[in-house]
Scaffold this active site. Structure first.
Site, short mmCIF file in Angstrom:
data_model
loop_
_atom_site.label_atom_id
_atom_site.label_comp_id
_atom_site.label_asym_id
_atom_site.label_seq_id
_atom_site.Cartn_x
_atom_site.Cartn_y
_atom_site.Cartn_z
N ASP A 98 0.79 -1.24 0.00
CA ASP A 98 0.00 0.00 0.00
C ASP A 98 0.81 1.28 0.00
O ASP A 98 0.31 2.34 0.36
CB ASP A 98 -0.90 -0.01 1.24
N GLU A 120 -0.31 -9.05 -0.86
CA GLU A 120 -0.94 -8.44 0.33
C GLU A 120 -2.17 -7.63 -0.11
O GLU A 120 -2.33 -6.46 0.23
CB GLU A 120 0.04 -7.58 1.12
N GLU A 134 -2.20 5.08 2.64
CA GLU A 134 -2.13 3.65 2.30
C GLU A 134 -3.48 3.04 1.94
O GLU A 134 -3.56 2.19 1.05
CB GLU A 134 -1.50 2.86 3.47
N HIS A 210 5.60 5.63 13.16
CA HIS A 210 6.03 6.42 12.00
C HIS A 210 4.91 6.90 11.09
O HIS A 210 5.15 7.65 10.17
CB HIS A 210 7.00 5.60 11.14
N ARG A 212 2.11 8.53 8.80
CA ARG A 212 1.85 9.93 8.44
C ARG A 212 0.59 10.47 9.12
O ARG A 212 0.56 11.64 9.50
CB ARG A 212 1.70 10.06 6.92
N HIS A 243 12.48 5.57 12.94
CA HIS A 243 12.39 5.73 11.48
C HIS A 243 13.24 6.93 11.04
O HIS A 243 13.37 7.90 11.79
CB HIS A 243 10.92 5.97 11.13
#
Ligand code: UD1
Ligand code: UDP
Length: 384
Positions: A98, A120, A134, A210, A212, A243
């Protein structure tokens, strides 16, 4: 007879970890030429995976920028793939999951009328802004793809409900296949801190964060919750491989950087990460991949997000959706630290996401679809 050209396109750490065993599996098939194309959406974190799995890229778009936006990742990938497809026209493109690389890679293949396989496939929250971007990426790739490799039955049902066109296979998640390469009882860490930590007498919590959609207040609240938990428990140590995103690094170091039992370290390679999971007490994360890996190792997971597209571990009882509220997260973590019964209930090894044979199923499905074998693979979980 010429071989079937299968090009795997990926660019971030999680895609690499989950595609590496598949690229290797495809390369073992006589009838397949396995071609590896990196976008380079990530650099150090991607190269580290390539090294661990001993993989060499055939193409590398090397697109990463320090403050990259969704638009730069997407446009640079689509333009970069123009050149790759001029040099090498695959019979099938595989993308994973994604990310922006996933979406742009699939769209670029579509523009060239090259069939797409989505690894996936079918994970959904039905909230187009969470996870962002995503959820939209994987939904759009669902429309583009011809072959859908869903990890679980529930994922496949999501696609059926959406009326998705193409062939759907239930394969298990390749993350679990990757763990066959990485987890070892006698593993020694190359990160000095991890070798020095006393996993027997201290309770080590593995933390990552991490996403967004958590940038800003939610991420600050998550970090504060971690701080509260450590302050309330003297025997707890936190290992947080941060990250490389500058936004995440600034937030983590401002809130957690000064505590002597909170160890902010650079990202570790996947072999170290999986072995850290195997040795830790529990996991607090907003990561997708860690939600799949930790249950397979019997480690409770607190998911620091408002939703999850991976409900299987929640249903199995090894993961809990903690949300992004400071107090709620701290309370849930404290319960796992203070109540042996609550801990024992969650700390059980279950593998709702796979049995380690996802790559073999995907390879067989590709061979079946392109007439290299008469046998369609049996679904993951079909035996009960
Ligand atoms: C991306 C994916 C997300 C996935 C995550 C996994 C998108 C939109 N997001 O997150 O789905 O969960 O990767 O980690 O595709 N950086 C480096 N070196 C690296 C990697 C990153 O320096 O090896 C820094 C760069 O400054 C880069 C920043 O991190 O600009 C953010 O990278 P990016 O791929 O944009 O991360 P996310 O979108 O947060
Ligand atoms: N991981 C790693 N090193 C780290 C942190 C995570 O190898 O320092 C691995 C982790 O085991 C999992 C994957 O990276 O396999 C998850 O990636 P990430 O959390 O970046 O992305 P997501 O899964 O949320 O898309």
């Amino acid at each position: 007879m010429s071989k079937l050209k299968v090009m795997s396109i990926f660019g971030t750490r999680p895609e690499a970890i989950k595609m590496a065993p598949l690229v290797k599996e495809l390369a073992r098939h006589d009838g397949i030429e396995s071609i590896c194309c990196l976008t380079g959406q990530h650099r150090e974190m991607l190269d580290s995976v390539m090294q661990i799995f001993d993989l060499q890229a055939n193409f590398d778009l090397n697109i990463m920028e320090k403050q990259q936006t969704l638009s730069t990742i997407t446009t640079k990938t689509i333009l970069g793939m123009e050149h790759v497809f001029e040099v090498c026209r695959p019979d099938l493109v595989l993308v994973h999951g994604d990310t922006s690389t996933t979406f742009a890679g699939a769209l670029a293949a579509f523009y060239h009328k090259i069939p797409v396989g989505h690894v996936e496939a079918g994970l959904r929250t039905w909230d187009k802004y969470s996870p962002f971007p995503e959820e939209m990426n994987r939904t759009l790739v669902g429309d583009i793809a011809d072959l859908h490799f869903s990890p679980t039955k529930a994922n496949a049902q999501n696609l059926v409900r959406e009326g998705i066109v193409g062939e759907i296979f239930i394969t298990g998640n390749t993350a679990i296949d990757a763990m066959k390469y990485t987890v070892r009882d006698d593993f020694r860490f190359s990160e000095p801190l991890l070798n020095e930590l006393d996993f027997t007498h201290r309770r080590v919590i593995a933390v990552t964060c991490h996403r967004r959609e958590n940038y800003g207040q939610p991420m600050q609240d998550i970090m504060h919750a971690v701080l509260d938990v450590v302050n309330a428990h003297d025997d707890v140590e936190v290992v947080y491989p941060v990250h490389l995103s500058p936004v995440v690094r600034q937030c983590a170091s401002e809130i957690l950087g000064a505590h002597d039992r909170i160890h902010l370290i650079d990202p570790i390679d996947v072999q170290q990460m999986h072995n850290l999971l195997a040795r830790c007490y529990m996991v607090m994360t907003d990561s997708g991949g860690l939600q799949e890996e930790a249950p397979a190792l019997g480690k409770p997971v607190l998911v620091m997000r408002r939703e999850t597209e991976r409900p299987e571990a929640v249903v199995a009882g090894t993961a809990r959706l903690a949300g992004v509220d400071r107090q709620v997260i701290a309370e849930m973590a404290s319960e796992l630290l203070d109540s042996p019964a609550a801990y024992a209930k969650m700390a059980k090894a279950v593998n709702p996401y796979g049995d380690g044979n996802a790559c073999a199923r995907i390879a067989q499905a590709i061979c079946w679809r392109f007439g290299l074998t008469d046998t369609r693979p049996a679904d993951f979980g079909a035996q009960g």
